[in-house]
Design a protein around this motif. Structure first.
Motif, short mmCIF file in Angstrom:
data_model
loop_
_atom_site.label_atom_id
_atom_site.label_comp_id
_atom_site.label_asym_id
_atom_site.label_seq_id
_atom_site.Cartn_x
_atom_site.Cartn_y
_atom_site.Cartn_z
N LEU A 1 -5.16 6.40 -1.64
CA LEU A 1 -4.53 5.18 -1.13
C LEU A 1 -4.60 4.10 -2.19
O LEU A 1 -5.68 3.74 -2.66
CB LEU A 1 -5.22 4.71 0.15
CG LEU A 1 -4.70 3.40 0.75
CD1 LEU A 1 -3.22 3.49 1.10
CD2 LEU A 1 -5.53 3.00 1.98
N TYR A 2 -3.45 3.56 -2.55
CA TYR A 2 -3.36 2.52 -3.57
C TYR A 2 -2.87 1.21 -2.96
O TYR A 2 -2.03 1.20 -2.04
CB TYR A 2 -2.38 2.93 -4.67
CG TYR A 2 -2.88 4.02 -5.59
CD1 TYR A 2 -3.56 3.71 -6.76
CD2 TYR A 2 -2.68 5.36 -5.28
CE1 TYR A 2 -4.02 4.71 -7.61
CE2 TYR A 2 -3.14 6.37 -6.12
CZ TYR A 2 -3.81 6.04 -7.28
OH TYR A 2 -4.27 7.03 -8.12
N SER A 3 -3.42 0.11 -3.49
CA SER A 3 -2.90 -1.25 -3.27
C SER A 3 -2.98 -1.75 -1.84
O SER A 3 -2.34 -2.74 -1.51
CB SER A 3 -1.45 -1.35 -3.76
OG SER A 3 -1.36 -1.00 -5.11
N ALA A 4 -3.73 -1.11 -0.98
CA ALA A 4 -3.92 -1.58 0.39
C ALA A 4 -5.32 -2.16 0.54
O ALA A 4 -6.29 -1.57 0.06
CB ALA A 4 -3.71 -0.45 1.38
N ARG B 1 -0.97 0.59 -9.91
CA ARG B 1 -1.57 0.19 -8.64
C ARG B 1 -3.09 0.37 -8.67
O ARG B 1 -3.61 1.16 -9.45
CB ARG B 1 -1.00 1.03 -7.50
CG ARG B 1 0.49 0.81 -7.24
CD ARG B 1 1.00 1.77 -6.19
NE ARG B 1 2.40 1.55 -5.87
CZ ARG B 1 2.83 0.73 -4.91
NH1 ARG B 1 1.95 0.06 -4.19
NH2 ARG B 1 4.10 0.59 -4.68
N SER B 2 -3.77 -0.35 -7.78
CA SER B 2 -5.23 -0.29 -7.70
C SER B 2 -5.65 0.73 -6.65
O SER B 2 -5.21 0.66 -5.49
CB SER B 2 -5.81 -1.66 -7.32
OG SER B 2 -5.46 -2.62 -8.29
N GLY C 1 0.81 -1.21 0.00
CA GLY C 1 0.00 0.00 0.00
C GLY C 1 0.84 1.26 0.00
O GLY C 1 1.94 1.30 0.55
N VAL C 2 0.32 2.31 -0.61
CA VAL C 2 1.01 3.60 -0.63
C VAL C 2 -0.01 4.72 -0.78
O VAL C 2 -0.98 4.60 -1.54
CB VAL C 2 2.05 3.66 -1.77
CG1 VAL C 2 1.40 3.50 -3.14
CG2 VAL C 2 2.85 4.95 -1.71
N TRP C 3 0.17 5.80 -0.03
CA TRP C 3 -0.65 7.00 -0.17
C TRP C 3 0.03 7.95 -1.15
O TRP C 3 1.25 8.11 -1.14
CB TRP C 3 -0.81 7.71 1.17
CG TRP C 3 -1.81 7.09 2.10
CD1 TRP C 3 -1.59 6.16 3.07
CD2 TRP C 3 -3.22 7.38 2.14
NE1 TRP C 3 -2.75 5.86 3.72
CE2 TRP C 3 -3.77 6.59 3.17
CE3 TRP C 3 -4.05 8.23 1.42
CZ2 TRP C 3 -5.13 6.62 3.50
CZ3 TRP C 3 -5.40 8.26 1.73
CH2 TRP C 3 -5.93 7.46 2.76
N MET C 4 -0.76 8.60 -1.99
CA MET C 4 -0.26 9.60 -2.92
C MET C 4 -1.09 10.87 -2.79
O MET C 4 -2.24 10.83 -2.34
CB MET C 4 -0.31 9.09 -4.36
CG MET C 4 0.54 7.87 -4.63
SD MET C 4 0.50 7.41 -6.40
CE MET C 4 1.40 5.86 -6.36
#
Length: 270
Positions: free
Chosen positions: A103-106, A88-89, A73-76
């Motif tokens: 928030l992606y991929s979490a 990423r999703s 997971g990563v925030w952008m």
């Protein structure tokens, strides 16, 4: 997985981008959360806190968004209405008039009432946060002496989030080196002076990493730990197998302990 200092710095950046501003829209990927999107429209983010590796986005309507990045997971941050180019999703999108935090991929995301958050199944099992300014070295030393922790090897204990939340693999190596203690020992074997040294290192090293605003690139460092901050936290032993120890000059070694790679100096860590 990012460790406590990296999650806290991310929370700081997110709050700086959207804190105190009313949300124009909220979007969740999870079907269970979609009906609750409208509850956040018009709400303001009053704080973005962390507990260990979990992030808590708090709203002025009594709700808190719990999220955990886990491995991927990563925030952008982006301008409102825009989405970064990524494979990423997208899992969460919170937008103010000008800015979006994404928030992606979490997959570990939930919306809780503030009053019920203490019963969250993950948060309720965590120990004190190593970055909590209220946590003292004396309190950490007492935890090292507790029977539930005392017989664990230090290599395993320093990864146990029930002991101290926010610790992780690079911090484990750096803390034990700072304290001059071998990772194969258990907490029960420590003298009173050694417990004090370890307790101090368990607070100072993560807090130093947080204050440094990133990890400085050094030879041999893996890409996932690199930031562009020139004055960031520099590893003394982690990911430096075969290089000279900064204290004695002998070669740093790499071992697999408690299922993770660990770096130490056989001469300096007793």
């Amino acid at each position: 997985m990012p460790e406590g200092p990296e999650i806290r710095r991310a929370a700081d950046r997110l709050f700086k981008a959207v804190g105190g501003q009313p949300l124009e829209s909220a979007w969740f990927h999870a079907p269970s959360l979609k009906p609750r999107q409208r509850e956040l429209v018009g709400a303001r983010i009053t704080a973005i806190d962390t507990h260990g590796k979990a992030m808590l986005t708090r709203f002025d309507n009594g709700l808190t968004l719990y999220s955990h990045n886990q491995l991927y997971g990563v925030w952008m941050i982006a301008q409102a209405g825009e989405r970064p180019e990524t494979n990423r999703s997208l899992r969460v999108a919170l937008e103010t008039e000008k800015t979006a935090i994404l928030l992606y991929s979490a997959s570990d995301v939930a919306l809780w009432q503030d009053a019920e958050l203490a019963s969250h199944p993950f948060l309720s099992k965590l120990g004190p946060d190593v970055l909590d300014k209220r946590l003292t070295a004396a309190q950490v030393a007492r935890r090292l002496h507790e029977s539930r922790f005392a017989r664990m090897s230090l290599a395993a204990l320093l990864l146990d989030q029930a002991f101290l939340a926010g610790m992780g693999n690079y911090l484990r190596s750096e803390v034990l080196f700072e304290a001059g203690i071998a990772p194969t020992r258990d907490a029960a074997s420590l003298s009173q002076d050694e417990r004090k040294l370890l307790a101090s290192a368990l607070l100072e090293v993560p807090r130093r990493s947080y204050r440094s605003r990133g990890i400085r690139k050094t030879a041999g460092m893996r890409a996932e730990y690199i930031t562009d901050t020139p004055d960031g936290f520099a590893f003394k032993v982690f990911d430096r197998a075969g290089e000279p120890c900064p204290e004695c000059g002998r070669r740093i070694r790499r071992r697999e302990l408690a299922g993770r790679r660990l770096y130490d100096c056989a001469h300096c860590q007793h």
